[in-house]
Write a protein that holds these residues in place. Structure first.
Motif, PDB file in Angstrom:
ATOM      1  N   LYS A  11     -44.102 -16.038   6.085  1.00 35.81           N
ATOM      2  CA  LYS A  11     -43.342 -14.906   5.562  1.00 35.81           C
ATOM      3  C   LYS A  11     -43.404 -14.988   4.046  1.00 35.81           C
ATOM      4  O   LYS A  11     -42.956 -15.980   3.461  1.00 35.81           O
ATOM      5  CB  LYS A  11     -41.889 -14.972   6.038  1.00 35.81           C
ATOM      6  N   THR A  12     -43.984 -13.965   3.408  1.00 38.19           N
ATOM      7  CA  THR A  12     -44.103 -13.975   1.950  1.00 38.19           C
ATOM      8  C   THR A  12     -43.337 -12.806   1.354  1.00 38.19           C
ATOM      9  O   THR A  12     -42.972 -11.864   2.068  1.00 38.19           O
ATOM     10  CB  THR A  12     -45.573 -13.894   1.483  1.00 38.19           C
ATOM     11  N   ILE A  54     -44.572 -21.133  -3.637  1.00 38.49           N
ATOM     12  CA  ILE A  54     -45.278 -19.921  -4.073  1.00 38.49           C
ATOM     13  C   ILE A  54     -46.777 -20.059  -3.846  1.00 38.49           C
ATOM     14  O   ILE A  54     -47.292 -21.161  -3.634  1.00 38.49           O
ATOM     15  CB  ILE A  54     -45.033 -19.632  -5.572  1.00 38.49           C
ATOM     16  N   PHE A  55     -47.453 -18.918  -3.897  1.00 39.48           N
ATOM     17  CA  PHE A  55     -48.907 -18.920  -4.047  1.00 39.48           C
ATOM     18  C   PHE A  55     -49.132 -19.074  -5.542  1.00 39.48           C
ATOM     19  O   PHE A  55     -48.902 -18.152  -6.318  1.00 39.48           O
ATOM     20  CB  PHE A  55     -49.529 -17.639  -3.493  1.00 39.48           C
ATOM     21  N   HIS A  56     -49.525 -20.273  -5.949  1.00 35.87           N
ATOM     22  CA  HIS A  56     -49.600 -20.600  -7.378  1.00 35.87           C
ATOM     23  C   HIS A  56     -51.003 -20.457  -7.963  1.00 35.87           C
ATOM     24  O   HIS A  56     -51.176 -20.582  -9.176  1.00 35.87           O
ATOM     25  CB  HIS A  56     -49.107 -22.040  -7.615  1.00 35.87           C
ATOM     26  N   GLN A  73     -54.054 -19.810  -3.013  1.00 32.83           N
ATOM     27  CA  GLN A  73     -53.617 -21.184  -2.717  1.00 32.83           C
ATOM     28  C   GLN A  73     -52.115 -21.293  -2.891  1.00 32.83           C
ATOM     29  O   GLN A  73     -51.549 -20.763  -3.846  1.00 32.83           O
ATOM     30  CB  GLN A  73     -54.324 -22.164  -3.663  1.00 32.83           C
ATOM     31  N   GLY A  74     -51.482 -21.998  -1.975  1.00 35.06           N
ATOM     32  CA  GLY A  74     -50.038 -22.173  -2.070  1.00 35.06           C
ATOM     33  C   GLY A  74     -49.576 -23.411  -1.342  1.00 35.06           C
ATOM     34  O   GLY A  74     -50.357 -24.234  -0.872  1.00 35.06           O
ATOM     35  N   GLU A 102     -43.741 -15.424  -3.535  1.00 34.25           N
ATOM     36  CA  GLU A 102     -43.007 -16.483  -2.848  1.00 34.25           C
ATOM     37  C   GLU A 102     -43.355 -16.574  -1.363  1.00 34.25           C
ATOM     38  O   GLU A 102     -43.542 -15.575  -0.682  1.00 34.25           O
ATOM     39  CB  GLU A 102     -41.509 -16.241  -3.004  1.00 34.25           C
ATOM     40  N   ILE A 103     -43.412 -17.817  -0.889  1.00 32.39           N
ATOM     41  CA  ILE A 103     -43.477 -18.102   0.536  1.00 32.39           C
ATOM     42  C   ILE A 103     -42.019 -18.263   0.966  1.00 32.39           C
ATOM     43  O   ILE A 103     -41.378 -19.254   0.638  1.00 32.39           O
ATOM     44  CB  ILE A 103     -44.313 -19.355   0.836  1.00 32.39           C
ATOM     45  N   LEU A 104     -41.498 -17.252   1.631  1.00 31.01           N
ATOM     46  CA  LEU A 104     -40.087 -17.242   2.028  1.00 31.01           C
ATOM     47  C   LEU A 104     -39.825 -18.272   3.115  1.00 31.01           C
ATOM     48  O   LEU A 104     -38.783 -18.918   3.135  1.00 31.01           O
ATOM     49  CB  LEU A 104     -39.674 -15.853   2.486  1.00 31.01           C
TER      50      LEU A 104
END
Length: 187
Positions: free
Chosen positions: A32-33, A67-69, A78-79, A180-182
């Motif tokens: 979930k993002t 996060i996907f940083h 990538q995260g 964000e990766i929720l």
């Protein structure tokens, strides 16, 4: 004739890993993002150590709030290791590299991120947005271990990879607005 053409095009556009026979027991997870949901099928039979490691982080709630940083157009997203302030989360021990599993870094596959040390992967992962076969294992060169594929939500991945990026805290290709990766949960 038209049916054959449509079938041929469908097969050409499908990720190579997707053509592999799925096992009934393949774990499925939902990422979930802040930009939408991504559903993954994991290949526990081809990458058992990697899948077990990933699912341990999932079950511990490790990915929640990361996060996907690193977002690079025509390459990957990538995260799974950094928080929105770009502080790195502490991880468990590194795992053995399973890149010799005959799965390829094709569009829509998920693989483990690592350093130059082939056996350094911990929690970070990436999703290929194109075929990146140069990341596969070859004799004399370790690759990046593919351990699953996107089965729903590739449009979300394609949207994330278009995010404007910047350099931040010594990292390149960081989205200007955090993605964000929720949460990541089993299905």
């Amino acid at each position: 004739m038209l049916r054959k053409l449509i079938l041929s095009l469908t097969l050409l556009l499908a990720p190579v890993a997707a053509l592999a026979q799925a096992s009934p027991g393949d774990p499925v997870v939902l990422i979930k993002t802040s930009e939408g949901d991504i559903t993954l099928r994991l290949y526990a039979d081809k990458s058992p150590v990697t899948v077990e490691n990933f699912l341990r982080y999932v079950d511990e709630g490790f990915y929640k709030g990361t996060i996907f940083h690193r977002v690079i157009p025509d390459f990957m997203i990538q995260g799974g290791g950094f928080l929105p302030d770009m502080s790195e989360k502490e991880t468990g021990d590194a795992i053995v590299n399973e890149s010799r599993n005959r799965l390829h870094n094709t569009r829509g596959t998920i693989a483990m991120a690592r350093t130059d040390d082939p056996d350094s992967a911990t929690a970070q992962f990436f999703i290929n947005v194109r075929n990146n076969m140069r990341l596969d294992w070859m004799p004399g060169r370790d690759g990046y271990a593919v351990f699953g594929e996107v089965i729903n939500g590739m449009s979300v991945v394609d949207y994330i990879v278009t995010a404007p990026t910047q350099a931040m805290n010594g990292q390149q290709d960081v989205p200007v607005e955090p993605i964000e990766i929720l949460d990541v949960v089993r299905q």
